[in-house]
Design an enzyme around this catalytic site. Structure first.
Site, PDB file in Angstrom:
ATOM      1  N   ARG A  54       0.824  -1.202   0.000  1.00  0.00           N
ATOM      2  CA  ARG A  54       0.000   0.000   0.000  1.00  0.00           C
ATOM      3  C   ARG A  54       0.857   1.250   0.000  1.00  0.00           C
ATOM      4  NH1 ARG A  54      -3.907  -1.171   2.277  1.00  0.00           N
ATOM      5  NH2 ARG A  54      -2.571  -1.926   3.921  1.00  0.00           N
ATOM      6  N   THR A  55       1.844   1.285   0.875  1.00  0.00           N
ATOM      7  CA  THR A  55       2.700   2.466   0.947  1.00  0.00           C
ATOM      8  C   THR A  55       3.417   2.681  -0.388  1.00  0.00           C
ATOM      9  OG1 THR A  55       3.017   2.031   3.295  1.00  0.00           O
ATOM     10  CG2 THR A  55       4.527   3.576   2.267  1.00  0.00           C
ATOM     11  N   LYS A  83      24.415  -8.662  -3.465  1.00  0.00           N
ATOM     12  CA  LYS A  83      25.831  -8.732  -3.837  1.00  0.00           C
ATOM     13  C   LYS A  83      26.724  -8.104  -2.782  1.00  0.00           C
ATOM     14  CE  LYS A  83      24.877  -8.710  -8.755  1.00  0.00           C
ATOM     15  NZ  LYS A  83      24.819  -7.834  -9.912  1.00  0.00           N
ATOM     16  N   ARG A 104      12.079   2.438   2.312  1.00  0.00           N
ATOM     17  CA  ARG A 104      11.457   1.610   3.334  1.00  0.00           C
ATOM     18  C   ARG A 104      12.446   0.511   3.699  1.00  0.00           C
ATOM     19  NH1 ARG A 104       6.073   1.085   5.756  1.00  0.00           N
ATOM     20  NH2 ARG A 104       5.982  -1.024   6.596  1.00  0.00           N
ATOM     21  N   HIS A 132       5.843   5.795  10.117  1.00  0.00           N
ATOM     22  CA  HIS A 132       6.599   6.562   9.127  1.00  0.00           C
ATOM     23  C   HIS A 132       5.903   7.911   8.983  1.00  0.00           C
ATOM     24  CE1 HIS A 132       3.757   4.791   6.127  1.00  0.00           C
ATOM     25  NE2 HIS A 132       3.936   3.717   6.849  1.00  0.00           N
TER      26      HIS A 132
END
Lengths: 307, 307, 307
Positions: A54-55, A83, A104, A132
């Site tokens: 959703r974000t 890596k 995120r 957030h």
């Protein structure tokens, strides 16, 4: 001037800067067409080291609706970290490709680290918890649009007030405004931490009461902010089982509330709001999600200096 | 005329064609706005059968910055191959959807196979090794912009010169220009293969020396190209442990180098360049990554015939 | 008026509406530039709960070629479902972000459920089987463009006629037109279900014959629609082994067919059409895939009301 700034924590912006963003969001909602090309030629990098559909979709939709473009990834394993590249190096490189970055990450402090290596604005889309700052912006815009003011509200917060960062951020944000009252509804195990009560409520002379009863708590509320009560937060699972239903909002309990109360939820919900509530005009969580896109549009446009 | 061509191997283009691309990249860097819509309405398919975030983001950013759009996937398992479709069929179909294809695949020869079934230009974004021609274009643009000429350079290459395809491609590319000298810095186990020395250096009368010492090697270099020395390349792991630090560039070693030397690296790095080098003006690897985006812009625009 | 409609099942549209879409697709093919911006500012959400690269890329390419933008995901695990969110809630939220949604899901009935919670048009991109209505639109456009008419065709269907939903949808679609004949080619184990014969062929007085021989069946066909015969459909695997080659189309068998027959296949193919057929002018499956993109362009533009 918000141009070129980062947004790492929910209190990074002054009240004036917040107003600037929320006002712009309001203008965009009223006339989206006028803003549909203001970020043309700009590129958002959406770096999602953990999935959060959703974000992510909200940020990407926001950028597209401003006429901009998006690059990025939605999971860590398709990133260079496989890596062995450090976050810092990835940010150095990606900030050379893009004009703004939304990040995120499961680890706390990541956005702050990223900021130091970025030549473009960083937006924290969540690091190390569900909190957030764009969720807080979303919540503020919802209150602004549906209640009309950030002052003089009775705000009931229900559920896990101990670990729920969304709720902590909202308390901190609303404590900057005037004459609000808080009703803190939670099981005893999940009460609001003392430091928040002290630092943000008591020191600011903000009234609050604590209760374990959702029915009691929601009666006088203008805003009811629901969050989930998770079984794993309890020492004894039986205790959770014995009380979890008390923190589920259904139509019956909603009947006790004021006619113009709004029900908010950061989503996703599991069962803490029954679907029989969805049709009630007070149910505001889907509108809240929509406002989330618009406030991100305003934020991106401001940080890029496009508006 | 580059329009409609494929780029499979680093030597597919003539020196004139290379110049055309590098010159365009330079123009774009100087005036990106002028090129921000030249590929409007065009569609890049980024088919990444193995994750390679930086390369993918670089291609996608390049296309967006030209005003074009992108479709694709970043890992094989979300592709049709899971249903048993051949690469050839996927290319037949995708070249009907898109205007240009960038393909990354773990198997050698894939890009060449793809070319035969594509009605649109194919760009090899790496097949079967870390080498890919757009990395070589990136390296050339970096040398052009930071050193001013492809001739008269002393080029030190450090690390795994045996398996490092990036390095092989760079030697092959630079051997086409005049009066360059090479310093080959590697452990004995990882020396440059004889066939490359013979075919590209000796036959072209190009001077080179071999050394196991980074300190010795970098003293006279105009360009230092670093690559990683991997433990798994050694028969005896203790041997690797005993010498790995010798091939790590830090500020101390950098002090031995010329003031105007540039340090290049294809990235990602692990620890073969210490972060204390990053602030030195000679550290050029992040700019190199940025140039990678611009050279891909030039390449895409040329192959599509948009410029 | 198709604006605002959903497309859940292949028979949701009237013949007139189908015509409207197919005619628009034809116009777009003839003059793509004229349509390259008609959906500017519009946003497609491509929600793929199971990977289906070709279908996803086809939708995304379609939207980009109309000047629109795309958000979405290509696999369930990077979606909110991981956090326990219901499909209904995801649709409520995503329909607030986007202007149109294409959904692919492994469970039957998902698109229908989504429709009830969406404020924007839903396109079923496949739920619970390989059937999806945009495949049928693709097949119809292919027949329209390559055979000129939906009437008076001899249509041979070969392979798994029992479980092959693509084939079922095509029979249902073509049974709405006039004077077509069907040749049903399959092993006895995989014959067309009786209810389809009855309801769509017999009740409409449509001629059909059944045969187990591809060679026999294709002789008089105007259209040969191939599908795969899968070993796991047979009770006895040896039975499958003994007959599978009979249902593989190769150049030798194709020699028996009419000069202007077209060979169709929904793709991906495994080996049911040998690659030696690809160069034959009758091989139409790659063009069919291309038409799939154009018909999706027409569908999206119509449902959005942009054309």
């Amino acid at each position: 001037m918000l141009k070129g700034k980062h947004l790492i924590g929910p209190r990074d912006f002054t009240l004036e800067e917040l107003d600037e963003i929320l006002n712009l969001a309001h203008l965009i909602i009223e006339n989206p067409k006028e803003y549909s090309k203001v970020c043309e030629g700009k590129l958002l990098a959406a770096l999602f080291y953990e999935p959060s559909t959703r974000t992510r979709l909200s940020f990407e939709a926001a950028m597209h609706r401003l006429g901009g473009s998006v690059i990025g990834f939605s999971e860590a394993n398709s990133s260079s970290t496989a890596k062995g590249e450090t976050l810092e190096d990835t940010i150095e490189v990606v900030s050379n490709y893009s004009d703004i970055i939304a990040i995120r990450h499961p680890e706390s402090g990541t956005a702050e680290r990223a900021k130091k290596h970025s030549s473009v604005p960083i937006i924290n889309a969540g690091d190390g918890s569900n909190e957030h700052p764009t969720q807080t912006l979303t919540d503020l815009l919802t209150i602004k649009l549906l209640k009309g003011s950030f002052n003089n509200n009775v705000i009931a917060l229900c559920g896990d007030l101990k670990f729920g960062r969304t709720v902590h951020s909202l308390i901190k944000a609303m404590s900057r405004y005037e004459n609000n009252k808080f009703i803190l509804i939670s099981p005893n195990e999940l009460k609001l931490p003392d430091y928040i009560k002290k630092e943000f409520l008591i020191e600011n002379n903000i009234e609050f009461i604590e209760t374990t009863s959702l029915e009691e708590g929601l009666k006088h509320a203008d805003i009811l902010y629901m969050t989930r009560v998770q079984g794993e937060r309890f020492e004894k699972y039986e205790e959770y089982l014995s009380l979890r239903d008390s923190y589920i909002l259904n139509r019956e309990k909603l009947n006790l509330a004021k006619e113009d109360m709004i029900v908010m939820h950061p989503l996703p919900r599991v069962n803490e709001i029954q679907t029989d509530v969805d049709d009630d005009p007070r149910a505001s969580y889907f509108r809240q999600a929509k406002y989330g896109m618009y406030v991100r549009m305003a934020l991106i446009a401001k940080l890029l200096g496009c508006v």
